[in-house]
Design a protein around this motif. Sequence first.
Motif, PDB file in Angstrom:
ATOM      1  N   SER A 178       0.875  -1.178  -0.172  1.00 41.65           N
ATOM      2  CA  SER A 178       0.007   0.113   0.147  1.00 41.65           C
ATOM      3  C   SER A 178       1.002   1.232  -0.012  1.00 41.65           C
ATOM      4  O   SER A 178       1.899   1.200   0.918  1.00 41.65           O
ATOM      5  CB  SER A 178      -0.801   0.139   1.128  1.00 41.65           C
ATOM      6  N   SER A 179       0.567   2.129  -0.609  1.00 40.92           N
ATOM      7  CA  SER A 179       1.709   3.212  -0.998  1.00 40.92           C
ATOM      8  C   SER A 179       0.663   4.594  -1.492  1.00 40.92           C
ATOM      9  O   SER A 179      -0.634   4.245  -1.907  1.00 40.92           O
ATOM     10  CB  SER A 179       2.551   2.942  -1.837  1.00 40.92           C
ATOM     11  N   GLN A 180       1.130   5.627  -1.568  1.00 36.96           N
ATOM     12  CA  GLN A 180       0.700   6.701  -2.210  1.00 36.96           C
ATOM     13  C   GLN A 180       0.787   7.005  -3.828  1.00 36.96           C
ATOM     14  O   GLN A 180       1.817   6.767  -4.042  1.00 36.96           O
ATOM     15  CB  GLN A 180       0.956   8.074  -1.383  1.00 36.96           C
ATOM     16  N   ALA A 181      -0.165   6.780  -4.473  1.00 40.15           N
ATOM     17  CA  ALA A 181      -0.055   6.931  -5.859  1.00 40.15           C
ATOM     18  C   ALA A 181      -1.122   8.057  -6.459  1.00 40.15           C
ATOM     19  O   ALA A 181      -1.931   8.777  -5.556  1.00 40.15           O
ATOM     20  CB  ALA A 181      -0.480   5.497  -6.495  1.00 40.15           C
ATOM     21  N   PRO A 182      -0.921   8.554  -7.902  1.00 42.14           N
ATOM     22  CA  PRO A 182      -1.480   9.546  -8.388  1.00 42.14           C
ATOM     23  C   PRO A 182      -3.159   9.222  -8.210  1.00 42.14           C
ATOM     24  O   PRO A 182      -3.327   8.071  -8.373  1.00 42.14           O
ATOM     25  CB  PRO A 182      -1.308   9.437  -9.908  1.00 42.14           C
ATOM     26  N   CYS A 183      -4.009  10.077  -7.760  1.00 43.92           N
ATOM     27  CA  CYS A 183      -5.255   9.627  -7.340  1.00 43.92           C
ATOM     28  C   CYS A 183      -5.905   9.680  -8.924  1.00 43.92           C
ATOM     29  O   CYS A 183      -5.951  10.246  -9.600  1.00 43.92           O
ATOM     30  CB  CYS A 183      -5.827  10.895  -6.741  1.00 43.92           C
TER      31      CYS A 183
END
Length: 392
Positions: A167-172
Amino acid sequence: MSTKDFIEKDYYKVLGVPKDATEAEIKKAYRKLAREYHPDANKGNVKAEERFKEISEANDILGDPKKRKEYDEARALFGNGGFRPGPGAGAGGSFNFDLGDLFGGQAGQQAGGGFGGGLGDVFGGLFNRGGAGTTRTQPRRGQDIESEVTLSFTEAIEGATVPLRMSSQAPCKACSGTGDKNGTPRVCPTCVGTGQVARGSGGGFSLTDPCPDCKGRGLIAEEPCDICKGSGRAKSSRTMQVRIPAGVSDGQRIRLRGKGAPGERGGAAGDLYVVVHVGTHPVFGRKDDNLTVTVPVTFTEAALGGEVRVPTLGGPAVTLKLPPGTPNGRTMRARGKGAVRKDGTRGDLLVTVEVSVPKDLTGKARDALEAYREATADEDPRAELFQAAKGA
């Protein structure tokens, strides 16, 4: 970019709108072009990235009524980039002059008089750049991710491909990473799209901090996305197959370049760090690049010598020769039967001999040992021990 270059640039042409376009028409044109040329939709396309910067710069000027008015007046004053002559200009209708004098140069201040401190000061406020610099939305590198994986002893020695769910931050996905509900953010006026602001240190140089207004993104959403709240990033889960190289040890941290969170605006992806946990094996152990194993032998094999078959990890058994009089605990080496090293070679298998003492003896075996004890009754294996104890 100089102030002269800004005045000569036709921002209306950049957005494809007429000079009398309304604010709504300018906004609509910008949104359409921004979607088409946004870096997240044109990864690796340098021309698209430059076009997006140009579009953002045009919107920054024309989208602000005050800046647009000053921009229009400046272009009217200089005839869309060429100085508009006044009375007495001569038959040719033009002057030979240096525009650099007009834009803050000393000669311009002295010649015109009416321009006061130089036009560079006036237009510096218009473009919020002090007369220099360009609007840039900087690429942003993705975050590094850390994960853990547990391997069996054999997998760690031989290498394995394992699935990892991260799980990570990616482009919305809802706003295509723009942070704007309509996909058309504007360049942050505070940092001019760089994502950073200068902070004076008092020592003759300055440091940079993330811009407080755009949080380091360089863009500000006109209408924040409902999902990412204008950040352009949203939590994303994905499963990927990761190859763990052969020979990893327990607790080792492996770096996989470019396998972390995706970047923004054409920025590189972050790295993935995998912490490896290795299970135990019922037979084999490990010491650096060598494997270890303890092999039981009989008293007669140790005393008289002989050949002993030894198991290996994942391969055929090897045969080791015991010399006569092998003591308990002696370690021998089977070369090339250990763990894989970084250069592709293998360590050794360290074989420790353990003399096995039978719990129950048959009559014939007991008689033989009784005869052996009588034959060696004059030998005392502890004599040297006591002699050394007295001399200490």
